[in-house]
Design a protein around this motif. Structure first.
Motif, PDB file in Angstrom:
ATOM      1  N   UNK A 188       9.304   6.193   7.476  1.00  0.00           N
ATOM      2  CA  UNK A 188       8.301   6.630   6.431  1.00  0.00           C
ATOM      3  C   UNK A 188       8.141   8.314   6.730  1.00  0.00           C
ATOM      4  N   UNK A 189       8.769   9.046   7.534  1.00  0.00           N
ATOM      5  CA  UNK A 189       8.704  10.364   7.708  1.00  0.00           C
ATOM      6  C   UNK A 189       9.548  11.082   6.638  1.00  0.00           C
ATOM      7  N   UNK A 190       8.744  11.956   5.547  1.00  0.00           N
ATOM      8  CA  UNK A 190       9.482  12.732   4.838  1.00  0.00           C
ATOM      9  C   UNK A 190       9.718  14.000   5.016  1.00  0.00           C
ATOM     10  N   UNK A 191       8.781  14.639   5.922  1.00  0.00           N
ATOM     11  CA  UNK A 191       8.804  16.042   6.491  1.00  0.00           C
ATOM     12  C   UNK A 191       8.651  16.061   7.871  1.00  0.00           C
ATOM     13  N   UNK A 192       9.575  16.817   8.450  1.00  0.00           N
ATOM     14  CA  UNK A 192       9.486  17.124   9.645  1.00  0.00           C
ATOM     15  C   UNK A 192       9.955  18.462  10.396  1.00  0.00           C
ATOM     16  N   UNK A 213      10.914   4.498   0.491  1.00  0.00           N
ATOM     17  CA  UNK A 213      10.226   6.040   0.980  1.00  0.00           C
ATOM     18  C   UNK A 213      10.717   6.888  -0.263  1.00  0.00           C
ATOM     19  N   UNK A 214       9.941   7.784  -0.764  1.00  0.00           N
ATOM     20  CA  UNK A 214      10.291   8.648  -1.971  1.00  0.00           C
ATOM     21  C   UNK A 214      10.083  10.043  -1.568  1.00  0.00           C
ATOM     22  N   UNK A 215      11.084  10.877  -1.764  1.00  0.00           N
ATOM     23  CA  UNK A 215      10.650  12.660  -1.753  1.00  0.00           C
ATOM     24  C   UNK A 215      11.006  12.971  -3.074  1.00  0.00           C
ATOM     25  N   UNK A 216      10.021  13.946  -3.590  1.00  0.00           N
ATOM     26  CA  UNK A 216      10.241  14.567  -4.837  1.00  0.00           C
ATOM     27  C   UNK A 216      10.536  13.476  -5.876  1.00  0.00           C
ATOM     28  N   UNK A 217       9.954  12.065  -5.706  1.00  0.00           N
ATOM     29  CA  UNK A 217      10.058  11.270  -6.670  1.00  0.00           C
ATOM     30  C   UNK A 217      11.198  10.510  -6.493  1.00  0.00           C
ATOM     31  N   UNK A 218      12.208  10.693  -5.851  1.00  0.00           N
ATOM     32  CA  UNK A 218      13.663  10.068  -5.603  1.00  0.00           C
ATOM     33  C   UNK A 218      13.370   9.253  -4.349  1.00  0.00           C
ATOM     34  N   UNK A 219      14.027   7.887  -4.719  1.00  0.00           N
ATOM     35  CA  UNK A 219      13.799   6.830  -3.722  1.00  0.00           C
ATOM     36  C   UNK A 219      14.927   7.165  -2.678  1.00  0.00           C
ATOM     37  N   UNK A 248       0.925  -1.123  -0.197  1.00  0.00           N
ATOM     38  CA  UNK A 248       0.030   0.204  -0.063  1.00  0.00           C
ATOM     39  C   UNK A 248       0.847   1.060  -0.117  1.00  0.00           C
ATOM     40  N   UNK A 249       0.660   2.193  -0.827  1.00  0.00           N
ATOM     41  CA  UNK A 249       1.430   3.574  -0.907  1.00  0.00           C
ATOM     42  C   UNK A 249       0.528   4.543  -0.078  1.00  0.00           C
ATOM     43  N   UNK A 250       1.445   5.196   0.910  1.00  0.00           N
ATOM     44  CA  UNK A 250       0.753   6.095   1.577  1.00  0.00           C
ATOM     45  C   UNK A 250       1.553   7.572   1.070  1.00  0.00           C
ATOM     46  N   UNK A 251       1.111   8.748   1.448  1.00  0.00           N
ATOM     47  CA  UNK A 251       1.660   9.645   1.584  1.00  0.00           C
ATOM     48  C   UNK A 251       3.075   9.653   2.587  1.00  0.00           C
ATOM     49  N   UNK A 252       4.111  10.434   2.379  1.00  0.00           N
ATOM     50  CA  UNK A 252       5.144  10.289   3.416  1.00  0.00           C
ATOM     51  C   UNK A 252       4.544  10.913   4.741  1.00  0.00           C
ATOM     52  N   UNK A 253       4.952  10.597   5.789  1.00  0.00           N
ATOM     53  CA  UNK A 253       4.594  11.143   7.080  1.00  0.00           C
ATOM     54  C   UNK A 253       5.283  12.484   7.208  1.00  0.00           C
TER      55      UNK A 253
END
Ligand code: GUN
Ligand code: ZN
Length: 427
Positions: free
Chosen positions: A122-126, A418-424, A61-66
């Motif tokens: 899975x946290x991409x922003x903090x 985990x991806x940020x801006x499409x980068x793994x 399942x793909x979720x938005x980054x936390x």
């Protein structure tokens, strides 16, 4: 351009105001330069883009980054200090560790563990509570930039009541904060946060200096702590001549849409009204509240007053980086509150961990859900074969039930990528 194929779950419509969970099965997102430019059934998008590469994320399942709206970088090695209330825990456990951040080599090791820990969960922003030492904050931004996380952080400042090596002055706080912001604010994905530790450890002069810094850095955020523990609140009231806790910030113009205050377990109605009118967000940190015995968070009263709420891990009083665990604990707390509790579903938990967090830190135009126009910050939950989560999800009736099981049983071990801006980032 790349197609990502899989099952995508997110919360573009707020479940607290009647919005439903959005589930897209055998779907695709088309990502160009980090931005989602199309979404829809996989077969249709494949036909429309026959030559583009496809990343196959089926079987998970793909979720938005936390989005973690409250986490302390210098405290990662202090997770697990159980059995103490807030003020004793700070003095005996957390602040001795924070003092070690004076050593840049030590801080470098901690920063590295910290950014890896966030990404692995899975946290991409903090929104990150930095250190009391400028060099250690540099080290954090450097580590975050290397991994590519979206970090908002800053120098933690205090000018009374903490151990002496952690103290500064209003003038020095002003100079060092602006110098850090000059180096990091708006550089890559980094932004600056003005960060007095809590009003207990800050004079009015220091809070006034914080306001000046906030005014001088357009787009910076403000973060601190509020109303966490009864003994703390009594001390604040005494030091500020009978004032309530929220007013100690509000009188300096620090309660507004750029403010994120952690905890607020024991607010008065007057304070909730002030927070709602200012547009500030409360970072609810449920495992921390339980571990320190701070109390049961009155979510329903926040919602009734129209106060924004998001989730924070509050590492190191919190028990780890995973916002899955924070979501589950938030659910438990509302159950334990009985009639006063706010019943939460998996959709609420996902919203708190993603969209609400992005709104709290002013990144909602860019991240928080997987709509067209948003950046592809995402995580693939794919548990190992035979693991408790895999076994449970295999028997889920539908995607909402699968998501509830993910919040109940999921850990960072189940975050496959985990991806940020499409980068793994992390595999
Ligand atoms: N209040 C002031 N500092 C802290 C901290 O580091 N952790 C928590 N939970 N509360 C605080
Ligand atoms: Zn905290």
């Amino acid at each position: 351009m790349t197609l990502f194929r899989g099952t995508f779950i997110d919360t573009p419509e707020n479940p607290f105001t009647g919005g439903a969970l959005r589930v897209a099965t055998d779907a695709a997102l088309v990502v160009k330069d980090g931005v989602i430019v199309a979404r829809g059934p996989y077969a249709e998008l494949r036909a429309a883009h026959p030559a583009e590469p496809t990343v196959d994320l089926t079987g998970g399942v793909v979720l938005p980054g936390f989005v973690d709206t409250h986490v302390h970088f210098p405290q990662i090695r202090a997770v697990g200090g159980l059995g103490m209330p807030l003020l004793e825990w700070l003095d005996r456990y957390a602040l001795p560790e924070e003092a070690r951040m004076a050593d840049v080599d030590y801080a470098t090791g901690v920063a590295d563990e910290f950014v890896r820990g966030l990404a692995a969960a899975g946290t991409t922003s903090a929104l990150v509570f930095g250190a009391h030492y400028s060099d250690a904050v540099d080290v954090l931004f450097t580590a975050a930039s290397r991994v590519g996380l979206r970090i908002t952080s800053g120098l933690v400042v205090s000018d009374r009541l903490l151990r002496p090596e952690l103290l500064t002055s209003p003038a020095r706080a002003y100079t060092e904060s602006l110098a850090l912001a000059e180096r990091w604010h708006g550089v890559g994905r980094n932004r600056y946060a003005v960060t007095p530790r809590f009003s207990l450890s800050c004079t009015d002069d220091l809070l006034a200096a914080c306001r000046t810094v906030l005014d001088e850095i357009p787009g910076s955020l403000f973060t601190s702590h509020v109303n966490e523990n009864e003994a703390e609140i009594a001390n604040v009231t005494e030091l500020f001549g009978g004032s309530d806790y929220v007013s100690t910030y509000d009188r300096h113009g620090l309660v507004n849409r750029r403010s994120v205050l952690a905890h607020n377990v024991h607010p008065t109605d007057v304070e909730l009204k002030m927070l709602a009118e200012g547009g500030a967000t409360i970072a609810h940190c449920p495992t921390s509240n339980a571990a320190l015995g701070s109390g049961l968070f009155p979510l329903a009263r926040h919602l009734q007053h129209g106060v924004r709420v998001a989730l924070g891990s509050d590492v190191g009083a919190g028990t780890g980086f995973s916002l899955l665990k924070e979501g589950l604990q938030a659910y438990f707390v509302q159950r334990l509150l009985g009639e006063q509790g706010c019943p939460l579903t998996a959709a609420h938990l996902l919203h708190l961990a993603t969209t609400a967090g992005a709104e709290a830190i002013g990144l909602d135009a860019e991240v928080g859900d997987l709509s067209v126009g948003k950046r592809f910050d995402a995580q693939l939950l794919r548990p190992a074969d035979g693991s408790p989560l895999a076994v449970s999800v295999a028997h889920a009736e539908d995607a909402e039930e699968a998501l509830a099981r993910i919040f109940t049983l999921g850990t960072p071990a189940d975050v496959h990528a985990v991806w940020i801006d499409g980068h793994l980032l992390h595999h």
